[in-house]
Write a protein that holds these residues in place. Structure first.
Motif, PDB file in Angstrom:
ATOM      1  N   LEU A 175       0.847  -1.189   0.000  1.00  0.00           N
ATOM      2  CA  LEU A 175       0.000   0.000   0.000  1.00  0.00           C
ATOM      3  C   LEU A 175       0.882   1.239   0.000  1.00  0.00           C
ATOM      4  N   MET A 176       0.450   2.266  -0.701  1.00  0.00           N
ATOM      5  CA  MET A 176       1.171   3.536  -0.730  1.00  0.00           C
ATOM      6  C   MET A 176       0.219   4.667  -0.349  1.00  0.00           C
ATOM      7  N   ARG A 177       0.730   5.587   0.452  1.00  0.00           N
ATOM      8  CA  ARG A 177      -0.054   6.771   0.824  1.00  0.00           C
ATOM      9  C   ARG A 177       0.367   7.908  -0.096  1.00  0.00           C
ATOM     10  N   ILE A 178      -0.499   8.306  -0.984  1.00  0.00           N
ATOM     11  CA  ILE A 178      -0.155   9.300  -1.998  1.00  0.00           C
ATOM     12  C   ILE A 178      -0.696  10.691  -1.678  1.00  0.00           C
ATOM     13  N   LYS A 179      -1.502  10.775  -0.627  1.00  0.00           N
ATOM     14  CA  LYS A 179      -2.098  12.057  -0.258  1.00  0.00           C
ATOM     15  C   LYS A 179      -1.614  12.442   1.129  1.00  0.00           C
ATOM     16  N   GLU A 180      -0.961  13.576   1.219  1.00  0.00           N
ATOM     17  CA  GLU A 180      -0.482  14.061   2.515  1.00  0.00           C
ATOM     18  C   GLU A 180      -1.633  14.731   3.257  1.00  0.00           C
ATOM     19  N   THR A 181      -1.816  14.382   4.524  1.00  0.00           N
ATOM     20  CA  THR A 181      -2.892  14.967   5.319  1.00  0.00           C
ATOM     21  C   THR A 181      -2.311  15.573   6.594  1.00  0.00           C
ATOM     22  N   ILE A 182      -3.098  16.421   7.200  1.00  0.00           N
ATOM     23  CA  ILE A 182      -2.703  16.980   8.493  1.00  0.00           C
ATOM     24  C   ILE A 182      -2.820  15.885   9.550  1.00  0.00           C
ATOM     25  N   VAL A 183      -2.284  16.151  10.751  1.00  0.00           N
ATOM     26  CA  VAL A 183      -2.450  15.213  11.866  1.00  0.00           C
ATOM     27  C   VAL A 183      -3.936  15.096  12.173  1.00  0.00           C
ATOM     28  N   LEU A 184      -4.423  13.854  12.318  1.00  0.00           N
ATOM     29  CA  LEU A 184      -5.861  13.618  12.396  1.00  0.00           C
ATOM     30  C   LEU A 184      -6.402  13.547  13.816  1.00  0.00           C
ATOM     31  N   GLY A 185      -5.528  13.634  14.806  1.00  0.00           N
ATOM     32  CA  GLY A 185      -5.917  13.355  16.183  1.00  0.00           C
ATOM     33  C   GLY A 185      -7.100  14.155  16.697  1.00  0.00           C
ATOM     34  N   HIS A 186      -7.258  15.393  16.259  1.00  0.00           N
ATOM     35  CA  HIS A 186      -8.312  16.251  16.802  1.00  0.00           C
ATOM     36  C   HIS A 186      -9.590  16.218  15.972  1.00  0.00           C
ATOM     37  N   LEU A 187      -9.623  15.416  14.921  1.00  0.00           N
ATOM     38  CA  LEU A 187     -10.761  15.420  14.002  1.00  0.00           C
ATOM     39  C   LEU A 187     -11.771  14.328  14.336  1.00  0.00           C
ATOM     40  N   SER A 188     -13.019  14.567  13.930  1.00  0.00           N
ATOM     41  CA  SER A 188     -14.059  13.563  14.119  1.00  0.00           C
ATOM     42  C   SER A 188     -13.893  12.453  13.088  1.00  0.00           C
ATOM     43  N   LYS A 189     -14.631  11.372  13.283  1.00  0.00           N
ATOM     44  CA  LYS A 189     -14.562  10.248  12.359  1.00  0.00           C
ATOM     45  C   LYS A 189     -14.984  10.676  10.952  1.00  0.00           C
ATOM     46  N   LYS A 190     -16.031  11.477  10.866  1.00  0.00           N
ATOM     47  CA  LYS A 190     -16.514  11.941   9.568  1.00  0.00           C
ATOM     48  C   LYS A 190     -15.474  12.825   8.891  1.00  0.00           C
ATOM     49  N   GLU A 191     -14.859  13.730   9.651  1.00  0.00           N
ATOM     50  CA  GLU A 191     -13.839  14.627   9.095  1.00  0.00           C
ATOM     51  C   GLU A 191     -12.623  13.844   8.612  1.00  0.00           C
ATOM     52  N   ARG A 192     -12.266  12.816   9.362  1.00  0.00           N
ATOM     53  CA  ARG A 192     -11.130  11.974   8.970  1.00  0.00           C
ATOM     54  C   ARG A 192     -11.406  11.278   7.644  1.00  0.00           C
ATOM     55  N   ARG A 193     -12.606  10.717   7.500  1.00  0.00           N
ATOM     56  CA  ARG A 193     -12.927   9.982   6.282  1.00  0.00           C
ATOM     57  C   ARG A 193     -12.890  10.895   5.054  1.00  0.00           C
ATOM     58  N   VAL A 194     -13.343  12.134   5.223  1.00  0.00           N
ATOM     59  CA  VAL A 194     -13.314  13.090   4.112  1.00  0.00           C
ATOM     60  C   VAL A 194     -11.878  13.384   3.708  1.00  0.00           C
ATOM     61  N   LEU A 195     -11.017  13.642   4.684  1.00  0.00           N
ATOM     62  CA  LEU A 195      -9.620  13.961   4.394  1.00  0.00           C
ATOM     63  C   LEU A 195      -8.874  12.777   3.782  1.00  0.00           C
ATOM     64  N   LEU A 196      -9.269  11.565   4.156  1.00  0.00           N
ATOM     65  CA  LEU A 196      -8.542  10.376   3.725  1.00  0.00           C
ATOM     66  C   LEU A 196      -9.018   9.796   2.395  1.00  0.00           C
ATOM     67  N   GLN A 197     -10.040  10.377   1.817  1.00  0.00           N
ATOM     68  CA  GLN A 197     -10.528   9.878   0.527  1.00  0.00           C
ATOM     69  C   GLN A 197      -9.408   9.932  -0.517  1.00  0.00           C
ATOM     70  N   ASN A 198      -9.221   8.811  -1.200  1.00  0.00           N
ATOM     71  CA  ASN A 198      -8.205   8.687  -2.262  1.00  0.00           C
ATOM     72  C   ASN A 198      -6.792   8.928  -1.765  1.00  0.00           C
ATOM     73  N   ALA A 199      -6.570   8.659  -0.456  1.00  0.00           N
ATOM     74  CA  ALA A 199      -5.226   8.866   0.115  1.00  0.00           C
ATOM     75  C   ALA A 199      -4.300   7.689  -0.147  1.00  0.00           C
ATOM     76  N   PHE A 200      -4.863   6.518  -0.487  1.00  0.00           N
ATOM     77  CA  PHE A 200      -4.053   5.304  -0.626  1.00  0.00           C
ATOM     78  C   PHE A 200      -4.264   4.645  -1.984  1.00  0.00           C
ATOM     79  N   ILE A 201      -3.220   3.990  -2.453  1.00  0.00           N
ATOM     80  CA  ILE A 201      -3.317   3.154  -3.645  1.00  0.00           C
ATOM     81  C   ILE A 201      -2.524   1.869  -3.399  1.00  0.00           C
ATOM     82  N   VAL A 202      -2.857   0.827  -4.155  1.00  0.00           N
ATOM     83  CA  VAL A 202      -2.065  -0.394  -4.132  1.00  0.00           C
ATOM     84  C   VAL A 202      -0.912  -0.223  -5.108  1.00  0.00           C
TER      85      VAL A 202
END
Length: 217
Positions: free
Chosen positions: A140-167
């Motif tokens: 797996l490769m993480r192709i999308k850089e995101t901010i630190v997720l610790g303070h975000l809700s589950k919904k906010e995390r899922r939005v930020l992580l969309q299309n963040a990974f590829i095989v």
């Protein structure tokens, strides 16, 4: 606290090991079997979409566990690696025995360059050795850089992580109809895991289980 992979008695007492009963989808411990019910699924998982089959974690994330994981994750210290992987393997030996491959949750290349290594990959390697199971550290490769997720809700995390990974194209051929173990150091809301799992399923994987060192509960 830690010397040659051994934890002192005082620090050991601060750790909260996850034992049965626990949620089979997120490893959150139950207070009793009555609370677990017949399905062994917590309310959050029972009312949410969970794309994997089983989840195991060795510890509850608390102050005692933080003393183990923080030096590994941020301090370029690997003394806790053997200790953590031993209890992770103990918690999920049956799942590892059935798996075709073990894969770590990846870091983005910028974060990997900063930290020098991916702690989840190091844990995956240890589990692979203990279970004699092949590890695909770059599957797996993480192709999308995101901010630190610790303070975000589950919904906010899922939005930020969309299309963040590829095989990785090199490994896609290995995944068809295979059982995969996905490894991470800490499972919080499961949003990162879910995005990784969905990426693997789209690539043809058949069955995916999760192993984390600790579960935030």
């Amino acid at each position: 606290m830690l010397d040659a992979g051994q934890v002192c008695a005082h620090c050991f007492k601060q750790l909260h090991f996850i034992e049965l009963p626990y949620c089979r989808l997120c490893a959150r411990p139950f207070a009793s079997q009555d609370e677990a019910g017949k399905k062994d699924i917590c309310l959050d998982c029972d009312t949410s979409y969970v794309p994997w089959q089983h989840c195991r974690a060795a510890f509850v994330y608390n102050e005692g566990f933080k003393k183990l994981i923080m030096p590994l994750k941020y301090g370029d210290q690997q003394k806790s690696l053997q200790f953590l992987s031993y209890f992770m393997y103990r918690s999920a030996q049956d799942l590892i025995a059935k798996a075709d491959y073990i894969m770590p949750v990846p870091l983005h290349k910028k974060r990997l360059r900063y930290r020098k290594y991916n702690q989840s990959a190091l844990l995956a390697w240890q589990l692979g050795r203990k279970g004699n199971t092949r590890v695909l550290p770059m599957g797996l490769m993480r192709i999308k850089e995101t901010i630190v997720l610790g303070h975000l809700s589950k919904k906010e995390r899922r939005v930020l992580l969309q299309n963040a990974f590829i095989v990785h194209p090199k490994y896609k051929q290995y995944l068809e109809n295979k059982r995969i173990i996905l490894v991470d150091d800490v499972m919080t809301t499961g949003s990162t895991m879910a995005e990784c799992v969905e990426t693997l399923l789209k690539a043809g994987a058949k069955h995916i289980d999760i192993i984390a060192a600790a579960k935030v509960s």
